[in-house]
Design a protein around this motif. Structure first.
Motif, PDB file in Angstrom:
ATOM      1  N   PHE A  76      33.363  77.221  24.489  1.00  0.00           N
ATOM      2  CA  PHE A  76      34.229  76.164  23.972  1.00  0.00           C
ATOM      3  C   PHE A  76      34.495  75.113  25.055  1.00  0.00           C
ATOM      4  CE2 PHE A  76      38.603  74.739  22.552  1.00  0.00           C
ATOM      5  CZ  PHE A  76      38.130  73.963  21.505  1.00  0.00           C
ATOM      6  N   TYR A  77      34.753  75.563  26.261  1.00  0.00           N
ATOM      7  CA  TYR A  77      34.924  74.631  27.377  1.00  0.00           C
ATOM      8  C   TYR A  77      33.622  73.864  27.631  1.00  0.00           C
ATOM      9  CZ  TYR A  77      39.000  77.591  28.453  1.00  0.00           C
ATOM     10  OH  TYR A  77      40.177  78.290  28.388  1.00  0.00           O
ATOM     11  N   THR A  78      32.515  74.575  27.511  1.00  0.00           N
ATOM     12  CA  THR A  78      31.214  73.967  27.777  1.00  0.00           C
ATOM     13  C   THR A  78      30.900  72.853  26.790  1.00  0.00           C
ATOM     14  OG1 THR A  78      30.422  76.053  28.718  1.00  0.00           O
ATOM     15  CG2 THR A  78      28.746  74.458  28.073  1.00  0.00           C
ATOM     16  N   ILE A  79      31.373  72.975  25.559  1.00  0.00           N
ATOM     17  CA  ILE A  79      31.191  71.901  24.572  1.00  0.00           C
ATOM     18  C   ILE A  79      31.778  70.601  25.104  1.00  0.00           C
ATOM     19  CG2 ILE A  79      31.917  71.050  22.292  1.00  0.00           C
ATOM     20  CD1 ILE A  79      31.745  74.002  21.338  1.00  0.00           C
ATOM     21  N   LEU A  80      32.998  70.680  25.627  1.00  0.00           N
ATOM     22  CA  LEU A  80      33.657  69.490  26.180  1.00  0.00           C
ATOM     23  C   LEU A  80      32.894  68.950  27.375  1.00  0.00           C
ATOM     24  CD1 LEU A  80      36.307  67.661  26.258  1.00  0.00           C
ATOM     25  CD2 LEU A  80      37.104  69.263  27.996  1.00  0.00           C
ATOM     26  N   LEU A  81      32.549  69.835  28.312  1.00  0.00           N
ATOM     27  CA  LEU A  81      31.873  69.407  29.525  1.00  0.00           C
ATOM     28  C   LEU A  81      30.540  68.724  29.217  1.00  0.00           C
ATOM     29  CD1 LEU A  81      32.488  72.572  31.761  1.00  0.00           C
ATOM     30  CD2 LEU A  81      33.769  70.420  31.808  1.00  0.00           C
ATOM     31  N   THR A  82      29.798  69.302  28.286  1.00  0.00           N
ATOM     32  CA  THR A  82      28.471  68.776  27.950  1.00  0.00           C
ATOM     33  C   THR A  82      28.576  67.479  27.158  1.00  0.00           C
ATOM     34  OG1 THR A  82      27.578  71.022  27.908  1.00  0.00           O
ATOM     35  CG2 THR A  82      26.292  69.305  26.813  1.00  0.00           C
TER      36      THR A  82
END
Length: 202
Positions: A147-153
Motif C-alpha cells: 500500500f505504501y509502495t503504491i504511493l511511492l511509485t
C-alpha cells in the motif's frame, strides 16, 4: 533532505471516533465498549477500508449477531455522526506547509471508498494535497508494504526524501521498514516540534 510529507488522515487531521455515535445509542459505557471491542471491531472496520462493501459487511455481522442488528446497521447508516471535526493544530500546519511551496504533500489513508466522499465534501483541506492514496480504492491498506509502495511509485517519491505522519504506531513501523522517515503523532500539539526535528521549518 525532506521534500515530501505524507499525512495519515483519521487521528492526525480528522477526528473520527465511533464513540461519538455510539454514546448516543448505548446507555451503558461498558456495553458500548463491549460492542466496539467484540462486535463492530477495528479489524472488521478495516476490511471495509480495504474495499469490502459496507452492505455486505453489515449483513454478515447482523447474521452473526442478530441481537445487535440495530446497532450494527447504525455503524455505517449513521457513520457521519462519528466525525467529530478536525485537529486544528495539524490542519494549520498542513496549511503552512502548502503555502510555503517547499514540499510535496500527500495523504495515505485507510478509508472506505463508500464513505470517503463525505469527507471530501466536508473538509476543504483535502484538496490541498498533491495526491491522495485511499485504501478503499486500492483494495489494500496500511500496514501492508504494497500500500505504501503504491504511493511511492505513483508519485515517484524517494523513501529517503519523505516523511510519514501517523497516529498508529503499527503503521509508522511499516513505513520505517521501507526507509521512510516517520513521526508517530501521539498528540496534534506535537506536530510542529516533531517536524523541526527533521529540519522541516514552516
Amino acid at each position: 533532505m525532506i521534500n515530501t510529507i505524507i499525512f495519515d488522515l483519521g487521528g492526525v487531521l480528522i477526528d473520527w471516533n465511533p464513540r461519538y455515535l455510539f454514546r448516543k445509542i448505548f446507555t451503558s459505557a461498558d456495553e458500548m465498549e463491549h460492542f466496539l471491542t467484540h462486535i463492530c471491531t477495528p479489524d472488521w472496520n478495516e476490511e471495509q477500508d480495504a474495499g469490502r462493501l459496507l452492505q455486505e459487511a453489515t449483513d454478515e455481522l447482523v447474521e452473526k449477531h442478530p441481537e445487535y442488528a440495530e446497532q450494527i446497521r447504525a455503524f455505517y447508516g449513521r457513520w457521519e455522526e462519528m466525525l467529530g471535526g478536525t485537529f486544528d493544530e495539524t490542519v494549520q500546519t498542513l496549511k503552512k506547509l502548502k503555502e510555503s511551496g517547499q514540499y510535496k504533500l500527500y495523504a495515505l489513508t485507510n478509508w472506505s471508498a463508500e464513505t470517503f466522499p463525505i469527507a471530501l465534501s466536508r473538509y476543504e483541506f483535502l484538496s490541498w494535497f498533491d495526491g491522495i492514496v485511499m485504501s478503499g480504492e486500492e483494495k489494500s491498506r496500511k500496514p501492508f508494504p504494497e500500500f505504501y509502495t503504491i504511493l511511492l511509485t505513483r508519485y515517484q517519491i524517494a523513501p529517503n526524501d519523505s516523511l510519514f505522519i501517523d497516529d498508529n504506531l503499527r503503521n509508522v513501523k511499516a513505513a520505517r521498514a521501507l526507509g521512510i522517515a516517520t513521526i508517530h503523532l501521539e498528540s496534534p500539539k506535537q506536530i510542529e516540534t516533531a517536524l523541526q526535528e527533521y529540519n522541516v521549518h514552516i
